[in-house]
Design a protein around this motif. Structure first.
Motif, PDB file in Angstrom:
ATOM      1  N   ALA A  23       0.816  -1.213   0.000  1.00 37.60           N
ATOM      2  CA  ALA A  23       0.000   0.000   0.000  1.00 37.60           C
ATOM      3  C   ALA A  23       0.851   1.265   0.000  1.00 37.60           C
ATOM      4  N   SER A  24       0.408   2.230  -0.769  1.00 41.35           N
ATOM      5  CA  SER A  24       1.088   3.529  -0.782  1.00 41.35           C
ATOM      6  C   SER A  24       0.147   4.655  -0.378  1.00 41.35           C
ATOM      7  N   ILE A  25      -1.094   4.312  -0.054  1.00 39.49           N
ATOM      8  CA  ILE A  25      -2.090   5.348   0.231  1.00 39.49           C
ATOM      9  C   ILE A  25      -1.678   6.234   1.406  1.00 39.49           C
ATOM     10  N   PHE A  27       0.976   7.652   1.910  1.00 46.88           N
ATOM     11  CA  PHE A  27       1.702   8.860   1.472  1.00 46.88           C
ATOM     12  C   PHE A  27       1.215   9.403   0.131  1.00 46.88           C
ATOM     13  N   ASP A  28       0.775   8.509  -0.793  1.00 43.76           N
ATOM     14  CA  ASP A  28       0.453   9.082  -2.110  1.00 43.76           C
ATOM     15  C   ASP A  28      -0.915   9.766  -2.152  1.00 43.76           C
ATOM     16  N   ARG A  29      -1.614   9.804  -1.017  1.00 48.90           N
ATOM     17  CA  ARG A  29      -2.839  10.594  -0.963  1.00 48.90           C
ATOM     18  C   ARG A  29      -2.557  12.063  -1.271  1.00 48.90           C
ATOM     19  N   GLU A  83      -5.002   0.110  -1.757  1.00 48.53           N
ATOM     20  CA  GLU A  83      -3.592   0.342  -2.130  1.00 48.53           C
ATOM     21  C   GLU A  83      -3.155   1.783  -2.244  1.00 48.53           C
ATOM     22  N   ASP A  84      -3.711   2.477  -3.259  1.00 45.92           N
ATOM     23  CA  ASP A  84      -3.132   3.793  -3.549  1.00 45.92           C
ATOM     24  C   ASP A  84      -4.205   4.836  -3.833  1.00 45.92           C
ATOM     25  N   ILE A  85      -3.782   6.043  -4.067  1.00 46.32           N
ATOM     26  CA  ILE A  85      -4.729   7.143  -4.273  1.00 46.32           C
ATOM     27  C   ILE A  85      -5.575   6.908  -5.524  1.00 46.32           C
ATOM     28  N   HIS A  86      -4.970   6.289  -6.524  1.00 45.60           N
ATOM     29  CA  HIS A  86      -5.680   6.108  -7.795  1.00 45.60           C
ATOM     30  C   HIS A  86      -6.910   5.213  -7.612  1.00 45.60           C
ATOM     31  N   MET A  87      -6.696   4.097  -6.896  1.00 42.38           N
ATOM     32  CA  MET A  87      -7.811   3.162  -6.715  1.00 42.38           C
ATOM     33  C   MET A  87      -8.765   3.646  -5.630  1.00 42.38           C
ATOM     34  N   SER A 109      -3.790   3.017 -17.696  1.00 40.73           N
ATOM     35  CA  SER A 109      -3.268   2.096 -16.698  1.00 40.73           C
ATOM     36  C   SER A 109      -2.837   2.941 -15.512  1.00 40.73           C
ATOM     37  N   ARG A 110      -2.688   2.326 -14.373  1.00 43.44           N
ATOM     38  CA  ARG A 110      -2.122   3.101 -13.262  1.00 43.44           C
ATOM     39  C   ARG A 110      -0.677   3.512 -13.559  1.00 43.44           C
ATOM     40  N   ASN A 111      -0.073   2.805 -14.507  1.00 45.66           N
ATOM     41  CA  ASN A 111       1.325   3.148 -14.805  1.00 45.66           C
ATOM     42  C   ASN A 111       1.461   4.532 -15.449  1.00 45.66           C
ATOM     43  N   ASP A 112       0.612   4.813 -16.444  1.00 41.89           N
ATOM     44  CA  ASP A 112       0.660   6.159 -17.028  1.00 41.89           C
ATOM     45  C   ASP A 112      -0.039   7.169 -16.116  1.00 41.89           C
ATOM     46  N   GLN A 113      -1.008   6.663 -15.336  1.00 40.52           N
ATOM     47  CA  GLN A 113      -1.732   7.542 -14.415  1.00 40.52           C
ATOM     48  C   GLN A 113      -0.793   8.105 -13.338  1.00 40.52           C
ATOM     49  N   VAL A 114      -0.028   7.214 -12.713  1.00 40.62           N
ATOM     50  CA  VAL A 114       0.842   7.686 -11.631  1.00 40.62           C
ATOM     51  C   VAL A 114       1.986   8.534 -12.198  1.00 40.62           C
ATOM     52  N   ALA A 115       2.469   8.165 -13.367  1.00 43.38           N
ATOM     53  CA  ALA A 115       3.549   8.962 -13.971  1.00 43.38           C
ATOM     54  C   ALA A 115       3.067  10.386 -14.255  1.00 43.38           C
ATOM     55  N   ALA A 317       9.415  -2.094 -18.409  1.00 45.87           N
ATOM     56  CA  ALA A 317       8.956  -0.726 -18.219  1.00 45.87           C
ATOM     57  C   ALA A 317       8.714  -0.493 -16.723  1.00 45.87           C
ATOM     58  N   TYR A 318       7.440  -0.411 -16.288  1.00 44.99           N
ATOM     59  CA  TYR A 318       7.159  -0.146 -14.885  1.00 44.99           C
ATOM     60  C   TYR A 318       7.511  -1.331 -13.993  1.00 44.99           C
ATOM     61  N   SER A 319       8.108  -1.044 -12.846  1.00 44.72           N
ATOM     62  CA  SER A 319       8.241  -2.018 -11.758  1.00 44.72           C
ATOM     63  C   SER A 319       7.785  -1.351 -10.469  1.00 44.72           C
ATOM     64  N   LYS A 320       7.318  -2.158  -9.542  1.00 44.15           N
ATOM     65  CA  LYS A 320       6.743  -1.587  -8.313  1.00 44.15           C
ATOM     66  C   LYS A 320       7.785  -0.841  -7.486  1.00 44.15           C
ATOM     67  N   ASP A 321       9.041  -1.139  -7.752  1.00 42.83           N
ATOM     68  CA  ASP A 321      10.113  -0.367  -7.100  1.00 42.83           C
ATOM     69  C   ASP A 321       9.824   1.133  -7.172  1.00 42.83           C
ATOM     70  N   MET A 322       9.233   1.514  -8.307  1.00 39.32           N
ATOM     71  CA  MET A 322       9.067   2.947  -8.570  1.00 39.32           C
ATOM     72  C   MET A 322       8.060   3.623  -7.645  1.00 39.32           C
ATOM     73  N   GLN A 323       7.291   2.826  -6.932  1.00 37.98           N
ATOM     74  CA  GLN A 323       6.403   3.403  -5.924  1.00 37.98           C
ATOM     75  C   GLN A 323       7.211   4.059  -4.800  1.00 37.98           C
ATOM     76  N   GLU A 324       8.465   3.666  -4.678  1.00 39.11           N
ATOM     77  CA  GLU A 324       9.358   4.231  -3.648  1.00 39.11           C
ATOM     78  C   GLU A 324       9.865   5.627  -4.019  1.00 39.11           C
ATOM     79  N   ASP A 325       9.415   6.142  -5.153  1.00 42.69           N
ATOM     80  CA  ASP A 325       9.880   7.473  -5.565  1.00 42.69           C
ATOM     81  C   ASP A 325       9.270   8.588  -4.728  1.00 42.69           C
ATOM     82  N   LYS A 326       8.030   8.377  -4.281  1.00 36.52           N
ATOM     83  CA  LYS A 326       7.261   9.520  -3.796  1.00 36.52           C
ATOM     84  C   LYS A 326       7.692  10.061  -2.433  1.00 36.52           C
ATOM     85  N   GLU A 327       7.882   9.156  -1.468  1.00 34.60           N
ATOM     86  CA  GLU A 327       8.206   9.661  -0.125  1.00 34.60           C
ATOM     87  C   GLU A 327       9.491  10.484  -0.130  1.00 34.60           C
TER      88      GLU A 327
HETATM   89  N1  ARG Z   1       0.955   3.055  -6.441  1.00 35.56           N
HETATM   90  C1  ARG Z   1       1.649   2.749  -7.642  1.00 35.56           C
HETATM   91  C2  ARG Z   1       2.934   3.592  -7.750  1.00 35.56           C
HETATM   92  O1  ARG Z   1       3.098   4.456  -6.991  1.00 35.56           O
HETATM   93  C3  ARG Z   1       0.793   3.051  -8.814  1.00 35.56           C
HETATM   94  C4  ARG Z   1       1.138   2.276 -10.039  1.00 35.56           C
HETATM   95  C5  ARG Z   1       0.838   0.851  -9.836  1.00 35.56           C
HETATM   96  N2  ARG Z   1       0.932   0.129 -11.034  1.00 35.56           N
HETATM   97  C6  ARG Z   1       0.920  -1.192 -11.037  1.00 35.56           C
HETATM   98  N3  ARG Z   1       1.015  -1.768 -12.166  1.00 35.56           N
HETATM   99  N4  ARG Z   1       0.855  -1.876  -9.922  1.00 35.56           N
HETATM  100  O2  ARG Z   1       3.789   3.326  -8.558  1.00 35.56           O
END
Ligand code: ARG
Length: 459
Positions: A23-25, A27-29, A83-87, A109-115, A317-327
């Motif tokens: 979950a990232s909610i 912080f990503d709220r 999980e996150d703000i998007h959902m 996708s959440r991938n382009d959405q979060v980017a 392309a996207y990996s969940k590692d990238m969720q660690e960018d925000k904090e």
């Molecule tokens: N919370 C995710 C993030 O910060 C959003 C993107 C998730 N995408 C996915 N394919 N699980 O990166």
């Protein structure tokens, strides 16, 4: 129970530990406004392209505004299971408007959405940093204008070097902060391309209009490659790099304020509003704000390194590692904005002790270079010889416990016969700074020219 957004192929819900790490909610709220803005632009585009009906798009657009006001009014319940703000936003939209909510995620996708959301957020922060730097620079220019001809010691190795002017010192930071501003501007230009419509990674089979969503969100154009669009966080790294350099500049100035406000220096008095006291030592007035500004570069540069380490080695392309960018970016941005505001306040409020500055400027044989230059100019000595003669006079003054202007003419001529009475005119600190008329030099006229130029630029 399985997840409402992606649980179709799942028989069981996630373990509590899985939920906690995923979950990232928490912080990503902070991205809620950007997320809703992006979704509204996407829905409007889907309708304009005939991919969803105008009626559904209107329901989505209105419903998202309801969700926005719920979040801003503190009436929104965030769910870790979502999980996150998007959902979280989309699930609430479903509760508010029903079935049309399910059409929002078409061609996305959440991938382009979060980017997209994160770019919008970082772009705002670049603007905020530029605004903070502008305000701070104005405060420095104001200090420089009143003190264009106040004399103070200039240091190298924190040892007395040559007299400089207060205004010159202030304007040095204006130049540094202007380059910082330039770095944020440059980063902003490069980051201002829109990832939306890249979908998961490959683009989409729906006839979307990426140029329309890019324009609606204030981007210059859509990103040209969908894999790149969802994969890179270099825009955040550039922001952090610019922030790190800026924080380093702030840290140096903060260190100077700590030194200058000490009882041993007494170059400046910081205002009560930007100082703190001690609970045991009644005399204390501590420069805590300056110390904290001095320290902030640690977490800001730390964020830069941390995100770089997250990104290195990630395959496209996207990996969940990238969720660690925000904090990292959130904390660095918060720290930078606070440091800029605190520094602006301290600079506006501080008062220079002009008499102490001048006294300090005259100490430490600060005009020794002026004496050596005089020997070159008036007596035709090679500079190396002039340097040697002056060094001997400094040693003599040090032995006598006096300053250079206190040496007698007899003592001077004993060191070199060409010295005459007129040498004393270059040994004063005001003469010293006034003589440094080279472009960008410390002479008050030069400083006033810098002040005039920056006042115009900073308006
Ligand atoms: N919370 C995710 C993030 O910060 C959003 C993107 C998730 N995408 C996915 N394919 N699980 O990166």
């Amino acid at each position: 129970s399985s997840n409402a957004m992606w649980g179709g192929r799942f028989a069981a819900g996630p373990d509590a530990i899985m939920e906690a790490i995923n979950a990232s909610i928490g912080f990503d709220r902070r991205l809620y406004a950007q997320d809703i803005r992006g979704s509204r632009a996407h829905a409007a585009m889907l309708a304009a392209q005939g991919i969803i009906t105008t009626k559904d798009a209107e329901a989505i657009g209105e419903g998202l505004l309801t969700v926005l006001s719920e979040i801003e009014g503190g009436k929104f319940t965030f769910s870790t299971a979502l999980e996150d703000i998007h959902m979280n936003v989309e699930a609430r939209l479903k509760e508010v408007i029903g079935e049309p909510a399910g059409r929002l995620h078409t061609a996305r996708s959440r991938n382009d959405q979060v980017a997209t959301d994160f770019r919008l957020w970082v772009r705002d922060q670049a603007d905020a940093a530029i605004a903070g730097l502008t305000a701070l620079s104005r405060a420095l220019v104001a200090q420089a204008e009143v003190g264009a001809d106040w004399v103070m010691p200039g240091f190298t190795h924190l040892q007395t070097a040559q007299p400089v002017t207060w205004g010159h010192h202030m304007m040095a930071y204006v130049e540094m902060f202007a380059r910082d501003t330039g770095r944020f501007r440059d980063a902003r230009v490069r980051m201002n391309e829109c990832p939306l419509g890249a979908a998961a990674l490959a683009g989409t089979s729906f006839p979307i209009d990426r140029h329309a969503t890019a324009a609606a969100l204030g981007f210059d154009r859509p990103m040209a490659n969908s894999l790149d669009a969802v994969s890179d966080r270099d825009f955040a790294l550039e922001f952090l790099a610019a922030a790190s350099i800026c924080a380093m500049h702030l840290s140096r100035f903060a260190e100077e304020l700590v030194i200058w406000s000490s009882a041993q220096f007494r170059f400046v008095a910081l205002s009560d509003r930007f100082s703190t006291g001690s609970s045991i030592m009644p005399q204390k007035k501590n420069p805590d704000a300056a110390e904290l500004i001095r320290a902030k570069v640690g977490r800001i540069m730390g964020a830069n390194v941390a995100l770089m380490m997250v990104m290195k080695g990630l395959p496209l392309a996207y990996s969940k590692d990238m969720q660690e960018d925000k904090e990292q970016v959130f904390d660095a941005a918060d720290s930078l904005m606070l440091a800029l505001a605190a520094m602006e306040g301290m600079v506006r409020d501080m008062t220079a002790n002009v008499a102490n500055l001048e006294r300090a400027a005259a100490s430490g044989f600060s005009t020794a270079t002026d004496l050596a230059d005089w020997l070159v100019r008036e007596a035709g000595l090679p500079f190396r010889e002039a340097h040697h003669v002056t060094g001997a006079l400094v040693a003599l003054a040090e032995k006598k416990g006096c300053d250079l202007p206190d040496l007698t003419l007899a003592e001077m001529t004993a060191a070199h016969p060409a010295i005459n009475q007129s040498v004393y005119s270059v040994l004063g600190v005001h003469n010293s700074v006034a003589s440094r008329q080279s472009y960008g030099g410390t002479a008050p006229e030069q400083v006033r020219a810098q002040v005039a130029r920056w006042k115009d630029v900073l308006r």
